[in-house]
Motif scaffolding. Structure first.
Motif, PDB file in Angstrom:
ATOM      1  N   GLY A  20      31.711  39.809  15.453  1.00 46.78           N
ATOM      2  CA  GLY A  20      30.144  40.755  15.038  1.00 46.78           C
ATOM      3  C   GLY A  20      29.594  41.722  16.329  1.00 46.78           C
ATOM      4  N   ASN A  21      30.361  40.480  16.905  1.00 40.89           N
ATOM      5  CA  ASN A  21      29.047  40.481  18.905  1.00 40.89           C
ATOM      6  C   ASN A  21      30.266  41.778  19.321  1.00 40.89           C
ATOM      7  OD1 ASN A  21      26.892  39.065  18.041  1.00 40.89           O
ATOM      8  ND2 ASN A  21      28.308  37.690  19.983  1.00 40.89           N
ATOM      9  N   VAL A  22      29.900  41.739  20.383  1.00 43.77           N
ATOM     10  CA  VAL A  22      31.067  43.463  21.168  1.00 43.77           C
ATOM     11  C   VAL A  22      30.982  42.314  22.540  1.00 43.77           C
ATOM     12  CG1 VAL A  22      30.760  45.363  23.079  1.00 43.77           C
ATOM     13  CG2 VAL A  22      29.348  44.975  20.219  1.00 43.77           C
ATOM     14  N   GLN A  23      30.167  41.263  23.469  1.00 43.47           N
ATOM     15  CA  GLN A  23      30.581  40.794  24.197  1.00 43.47           C
ATOM     16  C   GLN A  23      31.638  40.053  24.054  1.00 43.47           C
ATOM     17  OE1 GLN A  23      27.472  42.311  27.220  1.00 43.47           O
ATOM     18  NE2 GLN A  23      27.295  40.010  27.731  1.00 43.47           N
ATOM     19  N   LEU A  24      32.673  39.662  25.357  1.00 42.37           N
ATOM     20  CA  LEU A  24      33.156  38.259  25.494  1.00 42.37           C
ATOM     21  C   LEU A  24      31.789  37.106  25.308  1.00 42.37           C
ATOM     22  CD1 LEU A  24      36.054  37.077  25.609  1.00 42.37           C
ATOM     23  CD2 LEU A  24      35.815  37.194  28.331  1.00 42.37           C
ATOM     24  N   GLU A  25      31.778  36.297  24.743  1.00 42.80           N
ATOM     25  CA  GLU A  25      31.707  35.023  25.207  1.00 42.80           C
ATOM     26  C   GLU A  25      31.714  34.089  26.780  1.00 42.80           C
ATOM     27  OE1 GLU A  25      29.985  30.976  21.741  1.00 42.80           O
ATOM     28  OE2 GLU A  25      32.099  32.159  22.261  1.00 42.80           O
ATOM     29  N   GLY A  26      30.589  34.003  27.327  1.00 48.67           N
ATOM     30  CA  GLY A  26      30.844  33.649  28.555  1.00 48.67           C
ATOM     31  C   GLY A  26      30.917  33.821  29.434  1.00 48.67           C
ATOM     32  N   LEU A  27      31.275  35.385  29.408  1.00 49.95           N
ATOM     33  CA  LEU A  27      31.120  35.786  30.135  1.00 49.95           C
ATOM     34  C   LEU A  27      30.800  35.932  31.164  1.00 49.95           C
ATOM     35  CD1 LEU A  27      33.540  38.137  31.204  1.00 49.95           C
ATOM     36  CD2 LEU A  27      31.484  40.521  30.543  1.00 49.95           C
ATOM     37  N   THR A  28      31.181  35.634  32.352  1.00 52.15           N
ATOM     38  CA  THR A  28      30.275  35.390  34.341  1.00 52.15           C
ATOM     39  C   THR A  28      30.831  36.949  34.752  1.00 52.15           C
ATOM     40  OG1 THR A  28      31.699  33.886  34.500  1.00 52.15           O
ATOM     41  CG2 THR A  28      29.727  33.250  33.845  1.00 52.15           C
ATOM     42  N   LEU A  29      30.201  37.454  36.435  1.00 51.57           N
ATOM     43  CA  LEU A  29      30.884  38.328  36.596  1.00 51.57           C
ATOM     44  C   LEU A  29      31.501  37.377  37.606  1.00 51.57           C
ATOM     45  CD1 LEU A  29      31.250  41.264  37.672  1.00 51.57           C
ATOM     46  CD2 LEU A  29      28.737  41.179  39.213  1.00 51.57           C
ATOM     47  N   PRO A  30      32.598  37.777  38.619  1.00 49.55           N
ATOM     48  CA  PRO A  30      33.527  36.992  39.629  1.00 49.55           C
ATOM     49  C   PRO A  30      32.084  37.554  41.064  1.00 49.55           C
ATOM     50  CG  PRO A  30      34.665  38.420  38.669  1.00 49.55           C
ATOM     51  CD  PRO A  30      33.551  38.644  37.954  1.00 49.55           C
ATOM     52  N   GLU A  31      31.848  36.677  41.459  1.00 50.65           N
ATOM     53  CA  GLU A  31      30.648  36.329  42.869  1.00 50.65           C
ATOM     54  C   GLU A  31      31.023  37.881  43.338  1.00 50.65           C
ATOM     55  OE1 GLU A  31      27.136  35.401  44.159  1.00 50.65           O
ATOM     56  OE2 GLU A  31      28.343  34.651  42.580  1.00 50.65           O
ATOM     57  N   GLU A  32      32.548  37.970  44.052  1.00 48.88           N
ATOM     58  CA  GLU A  32      32.795  38.574  44.374  1.00 48.88           C
ATOM     59  C   GLU A  32      32.355  40.208  44.609  1.00 48.88           C
ATOM     60  OE1 GLU A  32      36.519  38.275  42.615  1.00 48.88           O
ATOM     61  OE2 GLU A  32      34.543  37.341  43.528  1.00 48.88           O
ATOM     62  N   TYR A  33      31.830  40.595  43.183  1.00 48.92           N
ATOM     63  CA  TYR A  33      31.609  42.199  42.656  1.00 48.92           C
ATOM     64  C   TYR A  33      30.324  42.592  42.861  1.00 48.92           C
ATOM     65  CZ  TYR A  33      36.441  42.343  40.883  1.00 48.92           C
ATOM     66  OH  TYR A  33      37.856  42.632  41.203  1.00 48.92           O
ATOM     67  N   TYR A  34      29.546  41.412  42.777  1.00 53.15           N
ATOM     68  CA  TYR A  34      27.640  41.890  43.203  1.00 53.15           C
ATOM     69  C   TYR A  34      27.452  42.697  44.214  1.00 53.15           C
ATOM     70  CZ  TYR A  34      26.185  38.096  39.137  1.00 53.15           C
ATOM     71  OH  TYR A  34      26.222  37.781  38.120  1.00 53.15           O
ATOM     72  N   GLN A  35      28.420  42.687  45.366  1.00 51.97           N
ATOM     73  CA  GLN A  35      28.175  43.516  46.404  1.00 51.97           C
ATOM     74  C   GLN A  35      27.883  44.970  46.081  1.00 51.97           C
ATOM     75  OE1 GLN A  35      30.723  43.120  49.177  1.00 51.97           O
ATOM     76  NE2 GLN A  35      33.074  43.028  48.402  1.00 51.97           N
ATOM     77  N   GLN A  36      29.388  45.131  45.140  1.00 50.18           N
ATOM     78  CA  GLN A  36      28.705  46.521  44.462  1.00 50.18           C
ATOM     79  C   GLN A  36      27.493  46.538  43.572  1.00 50.18           C
ATOM     80  OE1 GLN A  36      31.228  48.745  44.760  1.00 50.18           O
ATOM     81  NE2 GLN A  36      32.869  47.484  46.029  1.00 50.18           N
ATOM     82  N   ARG A  37      26.367  46.115  43.453  1.00 54.12           N
ATOM     83  CA  ARG A  37      25.792  46.190  42.973  1.00 54.12           C
ATOM     84  C   ARG A  37      24.671  46.686  43.504  1.00 54.12           C
ATOM     85  NH1 ARG A  37      22.562  40.786  39.920  1.00 54.12           N
ATOM     86  NH2 ARG A  37      22.257  40.695  42.659  1.00 54.12           N
ATOM     87  N   ASP A  38      24.782  46.354  44.589  1.00 58.05           N
ATOM     88  CA  ASP A  38      23.745  46.613  46.031  1.00 58.05           C
ATOM     89  C   ASP A  38      24.163  47.885  46.638  1.00 58.05           C
ATOM     90  OD1 ASP A  38      22.483  44.439  45.326  1.00 58.05           O
ATOM     91  OD2 ASP A  38      23.886  43.287  47.047  1.00 58.05           O
ATOM     92  N   ILE A  39      25.857  48.032  46.497  1.00 54.54           N
ATOM     93  CA  ILE A  39      26.285  49.417  46.991  1.00 54.54           C
ATOM     94  C   ILE A  39      25.121  50.804  46.252  1.00 54.54           C
ATOM     95  CG2 ILE A  39      27.547  51.254  47.179  1.00 54.54           C
ATOM     96  CD1 ILE A  39      29.099  48.744  48.363  1.00 54.54           C
ATOM     97  N   VAL A  40      25.667  50.552  44.526  1.00 56.98           N
ATOM     98  CA  VAL A  40      25.104  51.237  43.763  1.00 56.98           C
ATOM     99  C   VAL A  40      23.009  51.587  43.331  1.00 56.98           C
ATOM    100  CG1 VAL A  40      24.823  51.977  41.112  1.00 56.98           C
ATOM    101  CG2 VAL A  40      27.004  50.658  41.855  1.00 56.98           C
ATOM    102  N   LYS A  41      22.918  50.636  44.142  1.00 58.30           N
ATOM    103  CA  LYS A  41      21.416  50.363  44.129  1.00 58.30           C
ATOM    104  C   LYS A  41      20.981  51.554  45.376  1.00 58.30           C
ATOM    105  CE  LYS A  41      17.267  47.171  43.894  1.00 58.30           C
ATOM    106  NZ  LYS A  41      16.583  45.783  43.690  1.00 58.30           N
ATOM    107  N   GLY A  42      21.614  51.487  46.365  1.00 54.15           N
ATOM    108  CA  GLY A  42      21.488  52.320  47.043  1.00 54.15           C
ATOM    109  C   GLY A  42      22.110  53.047  46.620  1.00 54.15           C
ATOM    110  N   MET A  43      22.857  53.432  45.838  1.00 50.60           N
ATOM    111  CA  MET A  43      22.703  55.256  46.248  1.00 50.60           C
ATOM    112  C   MET A  43      22.138  56.092  44.811  1.00 50.60           C
ATOM    113  SD  MET A  43      26.795  54.591  44.901  1.00 50.60           S
ATOM    114  CE  MET A  43      27.350  55.970  43.645  1.00 50.60           C
TER     115      MET A  43
END
Length: 541
Positions: A20-43
């Protein structure tokens, strides 16, 4: 292979997910993608700085002319729509500034034209205020008061004795604008009004919205589970027989499964109606392109012809099928959703700018009929290379393709969706940036395209929120803890039930008028309709 066999085979290789859950259990974001989050925040901050400089208090920024427009009644649509994104991004100063402004807006009077859209005002203003209130710890009660102030005028679209509202209200006269509506406008109110009823203690809002969606659900459709796009509230009949997952129908279908999840209702008809519509779509609308084997959902017109068309608006369907498929434990639907998301991404990956067009078309083994002129040689050449061809080249900052990539990542953990989102971010910064903000473009196939001088509020509410969240900690605004409305405004959901729906497809009668020309029968929904809406709400005349 049968659908049951396909589902079982997919389950054996699918990533582990709780029932019944949508998300993959235990999902973690690879560290190298967090910089993209900062770019989006800047946008976001750059865009919003431009809004504050050139359009403060108005609905939308006009980034090219460094001006503004007021297409949503002048209440500050971008402010209301952006507040949840601000809070999610940790932009507390901007958030509190926006709350202060919205607190002073008089939502009982339009600041521009008299006519107000019930649908647009609900998904942007009411939802933005309620989501911001909830996300920020339910501290700013004025946000609920303002949401109620607006909703108390919007519910005048329901005429006493009619279950389905008209689409617009004249805020000066307090009367609905009598005209036909569509199922997206009339059926996309349940999430917002359920939350409003929760916070005000007045069940009328939810009952009105539920009654409208139920009426649409129970009106005999052209195809099982797939209502026609147009609707006549005065006699509860469909207008024509056009069926689509695109604009005019999209969010009605979207909310069937989402209302069930937000409320954990014991009424299985919501999930069963959604599942019936999906099953009917698989049997009737699902096609594969002759080039590239791209999976798509065609339209079905009033002449019972398949139209091999799709649109950016329709591209929410991949994510919606992924979510719904997980909720009902049907991995075959999830797989279809993933394939639909891939095909929609292909419309981005195939253009010179890396951004997707507004409308496009396909060819399948049963032809390439679109209801309009045959494709040109240039369109056919494009099709032979990319597996689709473009019929409207513009990109107006729509979010739906990215929405499905976000959900697909959260459901599978496949980093290809992260790479796609990063590609979109790069394209936006290269081709859309102007005067510190971002504009649409007229032609996604032209790197030197002319600009569209508008930044609608959904840029802040949807595009940048989806891009931020796909690069954020997957536990932040988890799809197993929140339901996002059609404007990507998150509402907190109770713990999941583990499984949704009865597992039995609804026996929804097909619209007899489309087969034998008979008049549509009037079907009465099991819904609440007050004797006087004004009396129940307590609204002064």
């Amino acid at each position: 292979m049968s659908r049951v066999q396909l589902a079982l085979s997919l389950l054996s290789i699918a990533p582990v997910a709780l029932a019944g859950n949508v998300q993959l259990e235990g999902l973690t974001l690879p560290e190298e993608y967090y910089q993209q989050r900062d770019i989006v925040k800047g946008m976001f901050t750059s865009s919003y700085d431009a809004y504050k400089k050139y359009a403060w208090g108005h609905d939308d920024l006009s980034p090219v002319s460094m001006s503004y427009s007021d297409g949503r009644n002048g209440w500050g649509a971008s402010l209301a729509d952006a507040m949840p994104t601000m809070y999610i991004m940790g932009l507390d100063d901007l958030f509190h500034e926006a709350v202060d402004y919205i607190s002073g807006v008089d939502f009982s009077q339009s600041q521009t034209e008299d006519t107000v859209s019930i649908f647009e005002s609900t998904i942007r203003y009411v939802a933005g205020m309620l989501s911001a209130y909830q996300l920020s710890g339910e501290k700013d009660d004025i946000l609920v008061e303002k949401a109620k102030q607006l909703a108390d005028k919007l519910v005048l679209g329901w005429v006493d004795g009619h279950t389905v509202p008209y689409g617009y209200v004249n805020f000066t006269s307090g009367e609905p604008v009598i005209d036909t509506t569509n199922i997206a406008e009339a059926g996309t109110l349940t999430l917002e009004y359920a939350v409003l009823s929760q916070y005000t203690g007045n069940s009328t809002y939810e009952e009105l919205a539920v009654g409208s969606a139920k009426q649409i659900m129970n009106t005999p459709p052209p195809l099982p589970g797939l209502p026609a796009q147009g609707y006549e509230p005065s006699n509860n009949t469909f207008v024509g027989g056009y069926v689509t997952w695109g604009g005019g129908s999209d969010s009605y279908l979207e909310y069937l499964i989402k209302y069930a999840r937000l409320t954990n209702t014991d009424d299985n008809s919501w999930v069963d109606a959604w599942q019936t519509g999906v099953d009917s779509s698989i049997k009737t609308l699902l096609r594969t392109s002759t080039v590239g084997d791209w999976l798509y959902l065609a339209d079905y017109d009033s002449n019972k012809k398949i139209r091999h068309v799709s649109s950016h608006l329709a591209c929410f369907h991949g994510g919606n099928w992924i979510q719904g498929g997980r909720m009902i434990d049907d991995e075959s639907i999830v797989d279809y959703g993933l394939q639909l998301a891939d095909a929609c991404w292909n419309t981005y990956a195939s253009t010179a700018t890396g951004l997707g067009p507004e409308v496009f078309a396909f060819a399948s083994d049963d032809g390439n009929y679109t209801g309009s002129s045959a494709p040109s040689k240039a369109q056919l050449d494009f099709y032979e290379e990319h597996g689709f061809y473009i019929t409207a080249e513009d990109y107006i900052l729509r979010p739906e393709v990215l929405e499905s990539q976000f959900i697909a990542y959260r459901a599978t953990g496949d980093t290809k969706y992260l790479d796609r989102a990063a590609s979109a971010v790069a394209s936006m910064n290269e081709y859309l940036l102007v005067n510190g903000a971002f504009s649409g473009i007229e032609d996604v196939t032209d790197k030197q395209s002319a600009r569209i001088d508008d930044t609608e509020s959904f840029w802040f509410a949807e595009v940048l929120k989806y891009l931020y969240l796909i690069f954020d900690d997957p536990d932040h605004i988890s799809l197993d803890e929140y339901v996002l409305n059609t404007e990507a405004q998150p509402f907190k959901a109770p713990p999941g039930k583990g499984h949704y729906g009865s597992g039995v497809l609804l026996d929804i009668p097909v619209d007899a008028s489309l087969t034998v020309g008979a008049d549509l029968p009037e079907v009465s929904a099991n819904s609440f309709m007050p004797v006087s809406i004004k009396d129940i709400i307590g609204l002064d005349n």
